[in-house]
Design an enzyme around this catalytic site. Structure first.
Site, mmCIF file in Angstrom:
data_model
loop_
_atom_site.group_PDB
_atom_site.id
_atom_site.type_symbol
_atom_site.label_atom_id
_atom_site.label_comp_id
_atom_site.label_asym_id
_atom_site.label_seq_id
_atom_site.Cartn_x
_atom_site.Cartn_y
_atom_site.Cartn_z
ATOM 1 N N ASP A 162 -3.662 -5.683 11.214
ATOM 2 C CA ASP A 162 -4.172 -4.491 11.888
ATOM 3 C C ASP A 162 -4.398 -3.422 10.825
ATOM 4 O O ASP A 162 -3.449 -2.842 10.304
ATOM 5 C CB ASP A 162 -3.150 -4.026 12.934
ATOM 6 C CG ASP A 162 -3.565 -2.751 13.660
ATOM 7 O OD1 ASP A 162 -4.607 -2.166 13.313
ATOM 8 O OD2 ASP A 162 -2.813 -2.335 14.568
ATOM 9 N N TRP A 183 3.375 0.529 16.142
ATOM 10 C CA TRP A 183 2.193 -0.267 16.461
ATOM 11 C C TRP A 183 2.459 -1.747 16.278
ATOM 12 O O TRP A 183 2.010 -2.571 17.092
ATOM 13 C CB TRP A 183 0.994 0.211 15.641
ATOM 14 C CG TRP A 183 0.589 1.580 16.051
ATOM 15 C CD1 TRP A 183 0.672 2.723 15.315
ATOM 16 C CD2 TRP A 183 0.097 1.984 17.339
ATOM 17 N NE1 TRP A 183 0.255 3.807 16.056
ATOM 18 C CE2 TRP A 183 -0.101 3.384 17.304
ATOM 19 C CE3 TRP A 183 -0.199 1.295 18.512
ATOM 20 C CZ2 TRP A 183 -0.572 4.102 18.395
ATOM 21 C CZ3 TRP A 183 -0.670 2.000 19.612
ATOM 22 C CH2 TRP A 183 -0.863 3.391 19.535
ATOM 23 N N LYS A 197 -10.510 6.201 13.186
ATOM 24 C CA LYS A 197 -9.820 6.823 12.056
ATOM 25 C C LYS A 197 -10.730 6.861 10.817
ATOM 26 O O LYS A 197 -11.104 7.927 10.364
ATOM 27 C CB LYS A 197 -8.510 6.087 11.783
ATOM 28 C CG LYS A 197 -7.577 6.126 13.016
ATOM 29 C CD LYS A 197 -6.388 5.227 12.895
ATOM 30 C CE LYS A 197 -5.655 5.065 14.219
ATOM 31 N NZ LYS A 197 -5.156 6.313 14.794
#
Length: 360
Positions: free
Chosen positions: A172, A102, A196
């Protein structure tokens, strides 16, 4: 109704109590005779839902008053472009830390819009550890430093916040927000895809220091300018209303459980049980450095990968779902976000012991 134990990395498990409340309110929200999905986002009723969700998140994370909380669309991946369009001036350089897939995607996207310096990379460590900050090659006047606090695929997590002086830290936190306390004031910006620990997909939450808003480049689309979102209460266009509503229910649930501090205690117990089971076995293994192991995403491998299919079939039969590792790394992965209880991890380790006894 029996609910399975869902270890999916995302979209992930939601608290049963939240789903039950959403079910009860589906057709008739608070006696109004309609669903939240059918409400105008400009109505007094929906504005109240949105404002309460923001206030609850502010309370949970102790967000200082000089930060804006934005509820936007596009997910965290859109932020990979939106951040440089807003925070990286022409000719300036942004520092990025690469610790997995990511953060690598964020770097690739950032390079489309300006100068990116990879200040540190875990590549030489096979992305099983995080390079110590003493080895980072930082840009003295960087526009910002970007990192991913938890890599869902590799199971690598920062347990510290980089210290870079006056350079804004952009993080992030898609997969570990609300999982344990953080000091928001250490960051210029925190962003997180919702699917999530916040709610269903379709939403990204950003917490941004006010002085970083209003810096967008001339080429930045109106919809991607943080000032547009901030000036319009995240409602410049029709927002992801139902995802925002469900996020608000999740925030209420976290408060009812005792807040982020209580989540941290629960999450510590879950990850400790699972990692100790793996470490005590010669049948299962986890390659991540112990000081960088994720509390949220626990990858593990069987001693013989030919047993993977049998392991997954047995897990599914027992209601232990979505344990297959990401296609890029293989093996297994148990994602144990806030809504996944200790009982789920206990059921998983019991099955792991049973499977090892049969196949070791």
């Amino acid at each position: 109704m029996k609910r399975a134990h869902n270890f999916c990395a995302g979209p992930a498990a939601l608290p049963t109590a939240v789903l039950e409340r959403a079910q009860a309110e589906m057709l008739d929200w608070h006696g109004k005779g309609l669903s939240v999905m059918e409400m105008s986002h400009r109505s007094d009723e929906y504005v109240a839902i949105a404002e309460k969700a923001e206030q609850d998140l502010r309370e949970l994370m102790n967000v200082p008053n000089h930060y804006k909380v934005l509820f936007m669309q596009g997910g965290a991946s859109q932020q990979f472009a939106q951040i440089p369009l807003n925070l990286l001036p022409e000719g300036a350089t942004a520092d990025y830390v690469e610790t997995g897939i990511w953060s690598k995607k964020a770097i690739e996207e950032g390079r489309r819009f300006g100068n990116v310096n990879v200040a540190a990379s875990g590549k030489s460590l096979d992305y099983f550890a995080i390079p110590g900050q003493n080895d980072w090659q930082l840009t003295p006047d960087a526009a910002y430093l970007h990192y991913c606090s938890n890599e869902t695929i590799g199971g690598v997590q920062f347990d510290w916040v980089p210290e870079v002086g006056d350079v804004p830290v952009v993080v992030d936190m898609s997969s570990d927000i609300l999982s344990r306390p953080v000091d928001v004031s250490q960051f210029g910006m925190i962003y997180a895809g919702a699917q999530k620990n916040i709610g269903p997909s379709g939403l990204v939450v950003a917490i941004i220091r006010e002085d970083l808003i209003g810096r967008a480049r001339a080429i930045c689309p109106t919809m991607l300018d943080y000032k547009t979102a901030a000036d319009n209460g995240s409602m410049y266009n029709t927002p992801a209303t139902y995802s925002w509503y469900l996020a608000g229910l999740v925030f209420e649930w976290v408060k009812e459980q005792g807040g982020v501090e209580a989540m941290a205690r629960r999450n510590h117990a879950k990850q400790e049980l699972l990692y100790s089971t793996i470490d005590a076995s010669e049948f299962y293994s986890n390659p991540v450095s112990k000081n960088a192991r994720s509390w949220m995403n626990v990858p593990f491998r069987l001693a013989d990968e030919r047993l993977d299919k049998a392991f997954l079939a047995g897990a599914d039969a027992r209601g232990l779902l979505n344990l297959k590792g990401h296609r890029s790394v293989g093996g297994m992965r148990a994602s144990i976000y806030n809504a996944t209880g200790l009982d789920a991890v206990e059921a998983l380790v019991a099955y792991m012991a049973e499977f090892e006894k049969e196949h070791a």
